[in-house]
Design a protein around this motif. Structure first.
Motif, short mmCIF file in Angstrom:
data_model
loop_
_atom_site.label_atom_id
_atom_site.label_comp_id
_atom_site.label_asym_id
_atom_site.label_seq_id
_atom_site.Cartn_x
_atom_site.Cartn_y
_atom_site.Cartn_z
N SER A 75 0.81 -1.22 0.00
CA SER A 75 0.00 0.00 0.00
C SER A 75 0.84 1.27 0.00
O SER A 75 1.89 1.35 0.65
N ALA A 76 0.35 2.29 -0.74
CA ALA A 76 1.04 3.58 -0.79
C ALA A 76 0.66 4.49 0.36
O ALA A 76 1.41 5.40 0.70
N HIS A 77 -0.52 4.27 0.95
CA HIS A 77 -0.99 5.13 2.04
C HIS A 77 -1.70 4.26 3.07
O HIS A 77 -2.56 3.46 2.73
N GLU A 78 -1.35 4.41 4.32
CA GLU A 78 -2.07 3.78 5.42
C GLU A 78 -1.97 4.70 6.63
O GLU A 78 -0.89 5.27 6.89
N ALA A 79 -3.07 4.84 7.36
CA ALA A 79 -2.99 5.52 8.64
C ALA A 79 -2.34 4.61 9.67
O ALA A 79 -1.65 5.07 10.59
N PHE A 80 -2.53 3.28 9.52
CA PHE A 80 -1.97 2.32 10.47
C PHE A 80 -1.39 1.11 9.76
O PHE A 80 -0.20 0.86 9.82
N GLY A 81 -2.22 0.34 9.07
CA GLY A 81 -1.77 -0.89 8.42
C GLY A 81 -2.24 -2.11 9.19
O GLY A 81 -1.44 -2.89 9.72
N MET A 82 -3.56 -2.30 9.26
CA MET A 82 -4.12 -3.36 10.10
C MET A 82 -3.78 -4.75 9.59
O MET A 82 -3.55 -5.66 10.38
N ALA A 83 -3.76 -4.93 8.28
CA ALA A 83 -3.43 -6.25 7.74
C ALA A 83 -2.02 -6.65 8.13
O ALA A 83 -1.75 -7.81 8.48
N VAL A 84 -1.10 -5.70 8.09
CA VAL A 84 0.28 -5.97 8.48
C VAL A 84 0.35 -6.29 9.98
O VAL A 84 1.02 -7.24 10.40
N ALA A 85 -0.34 -5.51 10.79
CA ALA A 85 -0.31 -5.72 12.24
C ALA A 85 -0.87 -7.09 12.61
O ALA A 85 -0.29 -7.80 13.45
N ASP A 86 -1.98 -7.49 11.99
CA ASP A 86 -2.56 -8.79 12.30
C ASP A 86 -1.64 -9.93 11.88
O ASP A 86 -1.51 -10.95 12.58
N ALA A 87 -0.98 -9.76 10.73
CA ALA A 87 -0.05 -10.80 10.29
C ALA A 87 1.13 -10.92 11.25
O ALA A 87 1.55 -12.03 11.61
N LEU A 88 1.67 -9.79 11.69
CA LEU A 88 2.79 -9.81 12.62
C LEU A 88 2.38 -10.41 13.96
O LEU A 88 3.14 -11.17 14.58
N ALA A 89 1.17 -10.07 14.42
CA ALA A 89 0.69 -10.62 15.69
C ALA A 89 0.55 -12.14 15.63
O ALA A 89 0.69 -12.83 16.65
N ALA A 90 0.30 -12.64 14.43
CA ALA A 90 0.19 -14.09 14.24
C ALA A 90 1.55 -14.74 13.99
O ALA A 90 1.63 -15.96 13.79
N GLY A 91 2.63 -13.94 13.98
CA GLY A 91 3.96 -14.49 13.74
C GLY A 91 4.22 -14.83 12.30
O GLY A 91 5.16 -15.58 11.98
N LEU A 92 3.40 -14.28 11.37
CA LEU A 92 3.52 -14.62 9.96
C LEU A 92 4.58 -13.73 9.30
O LEU A 92 4.50 -12.50 9.39
N PRO A 93 5.58 -14.30 8.65
CA PRO A 93 6.57 -13.49 7.94
C PRO A 93 5.87 -12.53 6.97
O PRO A 93 5.00 -12.96 6.19
N THR A 94 6.24 -11.27 7.01
CA THR A 94 5.47 -10.24 6.31
C THR A 94 6.39 -9.28 5.56
O THR A 94 7.42 -8.86 6.07
N VAL A 95 5.96 -8.95 4.34
CA VAL A 95 6.63 -7.94 3.52
C VAL A 95 5.69 -6.76 3.40
O VAL A 95 4.51 -6.93 3.10
N PHE A 123 7.52 0.52 2.37
CA PHE A 123 8.33 1.37 3.27
C PHE A 123 7.65 2.73 3.41
O PHE A 123 8.15 3.76 2.94
N ILE A 124 6.48 2.72 4.07
CA ILE A 124 5.75 3.97 4.30
C ILE A 124 5.77 4.27 5.80
O ILE A 124 6.06 3.37 6.62
N PRO A 125 5.51 5.52 6.21
CA PRO A 125 5.63 5.86 7.64
C PRO A 125 4.84 4.97 8.58
O PRO A 125 5.34 4.59 9.63
#
Length: 388
Positions: free
Chosen positions: A283-303, A306-308
């Motif tokens: 994604s080019a714009h996210e206020a947070f990035g919920m899909a990324v956060a949920d994947a990380l919380a599940a221990g799933l390797p994530t790409v 590089f946005i703020p």
């Protein structure tokens, strides 16, 4: 034990009545819709009375997760500028039945009636990206800003979901700086106690509304640089789906390489998460990035791009999480990161450092406590009591 969040919680004080105003709500799919649903469900679980006031093609009332959802019919059904006159009318006449209104999304018109039709205390979560997501919307964004400034001026408190979002808000609306608090989104780890059949290959999971700014096209192009054992599972709906499917076909990527699942029920989505080898968000714009956060919380390797917002998530999650931040416009770098991530073992984070929705509700209720006058929260008992 934490102090009661709403001032006087003596016997006789009733639950707080919250009207949550949002442009769309579950089962509609998107980051704001997911945030609103999880927040509302957690508020009800904490003892508050919550009603969602939203708009839809057809008006109806239903209960979801213990939350009464009032859907008002659309007057204008244009995809990016949906508008319900019935929602405006309802708020003008009934906002006083709530102790406070909590409006969501600067980028949707539903926040306007919450701000301009009544004087009920208002909390605003902008989910602010600072721009539009199409050429027309980018052109209209500066024109809309004076209207957005009125919503912000009317808000007693604004909730940003990252420091990056707060900085963007302060840059564009410096007068709001002392009213903005940062409360990161919670995570909602998927159950992994379900049994699923083994699937061949390595699934890379891409979750989110299919809009151009999500840059799923970059991920599809990167798939051409990965071996046939890698498969992209795209979960979500949106206006870009047709062109993304056409792109996959033009690149010679059949259903065995790129699968479009559309919206999935929770159990079916849990299956996708269970079999996934990695997750990706370009994604080019996210206020947070919920899909990324949920994947990380599940221990799933994530790409992730590089946005703020994603960089801030990386700091919040800590050094132990398998996260690769890349520029999705660099097709080779994106493909290399996906190859490495999909070959990395999922990790067990235990009690991960990212906030939960219980954390979010605790902090959100503290914001509410500073907004709602105590007199609104104490219901008289005995003779002379009146019902609102």
């Amino acid at each position: 034990m934490a102090a009661a969040p709403y001032g006087d919680q003596r016997r006789g004080a009733r639950p707080v009545r919250i009207g949550v105003v949002t442009g769309a709500y579950h089962p509609d799919v998107g980051g704001v819709e997911t945030h609103a649903r999880r927040l509302c469900a957690a508020l009800v679980a904490a003892g508050d009375e919550v009603e969602v006031l939203t708009q839809h093609a057809v008006g109806a009332d239903e209960t979801i997760d213990g939350v009464l959802v009032r859907r008002f019919p659309l007057t204008v059904a244009a995809r990016n500028y949906r508008f319900s006159a019935a929602l405006w009318s309802y708020l003008r006449g009934h906002a006083g039945r709530y102790d406070l209104l909590h409006a969501h999304s600067y980028h949707a018109l539903a926040a306007l009636p919450a701000a301009l039709t009544n004087d009920t205390p208002l909390v605003f979560t902008p989910h602010y990206h600072g721009t539009g997501h199409s050429r027309v919307r980018r052109a209209l964004h500066p024109i809309y800003r004076p209207v957005g400034r009125r919503i912000i001026a009317r808000s007693s408190r604004l909730i940003a979901v990252t420091n990056a979002e707060r900085e963007l808000l302060v840059r564009h609306f410096p007068e709001a700086a002392d009213r903005i608090v940062v409360i990161p989104n919670g995570t909602d780890p998927v159950r992994f106690d379900i049994e699923v059949a083994d699937e061949p290959g390595r699934s890379i999971l891409c979750v989110g509304r299919l809009e151009r700014y999500k840059r799923v096209d970059r991920v599809i192009r990167a798939m051409t640089r990965l071996s046939d054992e890698h498969r992209l599972d795209v979960v979500g709906a949106g206006p870009a789906r047709d062109e993304l499917e056409q792109l996959a076909r033009r690149l010679g990527l059949g259903d065995d390489r790129v699968r479009f699942h559309g919206r999935l029920a929770e159990d079916t989505f849990a299956t996708r998460m269970t079999v996934a080898a990695a997750a990706v968000s370009a994604s080019a714009h996210e206020a947070f990035g919920m899909a990324v956060a949920d994947a990380l919380a599940a221990g799933l390797p994530t790409v992730a791009s590089f946005i703020p917002a994603h960089r801030e998530l990386a700091v919040m999650a800590g050094s132990g999480v398998p996260l690769w931040l890349v520029n999705p416009d660099d097709e080779v770098a994106l493909a290399d990161a996906l190859r490495v991530a999909s070959a990395t073992e999922r990790i067990d984070l235990g009690r991960h450092p990212l906030p939960t929705w219980s954390d979010v509700v605790l902090e959100t209720r503290e914001v509410y406590a500073g907004v709602v006058p105590r007199a609104r929260l104490i219901e008289q008992s005995g003779a002379g009591a009146t019902e609102r």
